[in-house]
Write an enzyme that holds these catalytic residues in place. Sequence first.
Site, PDB file in Angstrom:
ATOM      1  N   HIS A   1       8.096   0.575  -3.588  1.00 51.30           N
ATOM      2  CA  HIS A   1       8.486   0.579  -2.172  1.00 51.30           C
ATOM      3  C   HIS A   1       7.627  -0.410  -1.374  1.00 51.30           C
ATOM      4  CE1 HIS A   1       9.644   4.841  -3.371  1.00 51.30           C
ATOM      5  NE2 HIS A   1      10.765   4.370  -2.886  1.00 51.30           N
TER       6      HIS A   1
ATOM      7  N   HIS B   1       5.727   4.472  -3.564  1.00 52.31           N
ATOM      8  CA  HIS B   1       4.864   3.900  -4.606  1.00 52.31           C
ATOM      9  C   HIS B   1       4.858   2.385  -4.449  1.00 52.31           C
ATOM     10  CE1 HIS B   1       8.668   3.062  -6.522  1.00 52.31           C
ATOM     11  NE2 HIS B   1       8.951   4.361  -6.643  1.00 52.31           N
TER      12      HIS B   1
END
Length: 287
Positions: A38, A35
Amino acid sequence: MTLQIDTLPELRQLLAEQRHRRRTIGLVPTMGNLHAGHASLVSAAKSQCDYVVTSIFVNPLQFGPNEDFARYPRTLAADKAALAQAGCDAVFTPAVSALYPTGLEQQTRISVPYLSSLYCGKTRPGHFDGVCTIVCKLFNMSQPDVAYFGLKDFQQFFLISRMVADLQLPLRLAGLPTVREASGLALSSRNGYLNAEQRAQAAAIYATLQQVAQRIQVGERDFLQLERLALARLEAAGLRPDYFQVVDRHSLLPAQAHSHQLVLLAAAYAGTTRLIDNVTVETPLAG
Ligand code: PAF
């Protein structure tokens, strides 16, 4: 394009080439289902290192027997697209058998004693041994200059920092701020398990952390009382709190009268999904 590598010899060869060319290596360890949190780690790595490797490995050693290892979301195609977008150079996607060739039972483990039994470790016995073991293995395999982690998992970052210091590993750690939805809910791969009602309830975790942080900032020091209030507030929002703890940022132990740099740690269940979050608080120094 992000290069995909599945095997350890390929990873070692690729990174040896980079080191030979005097390029610095950034490692972003993940379990996939990536997501925006990250992506922020990859972007930071890309801005600070010459070559960025993201590992995607759902690590069985850090899941308890009744946890979600089997159903943990595995979304490799979408992850690879996100990594390419974020400018990641290579993604390491080993099989479980490649990282644990002799199985899990007799795998050598890295354990940070005591601190890994507190808070999340109390509810998830063995979890942090599994995390520290795989992270140490990934460090050995890739020998990065810098490794990037999200600070949403504050206890995890603290324990990895302690492991790196204790084992005198030659790398730098970077902990990056939590990325949130507009509601304040911290981004997490497990948010995908939530239905609409649970997602709305889950926003109370950050709201409660912020409320307690504000009260501490204006001088409240009765941490036990604040923890009790926070648990009640989480419950009132429809969540099942696991713990809410005010800790000293430097020791990870429960905050004492003299503690000034604090972290508020919270874990709560929305339905059966366990969510964690934290905020950092700087208290006014006593005169
Ligand atoms: O935070 C995670 O995603 C995992 O615990 C980590 C650090 C990748 C180890 O499996």
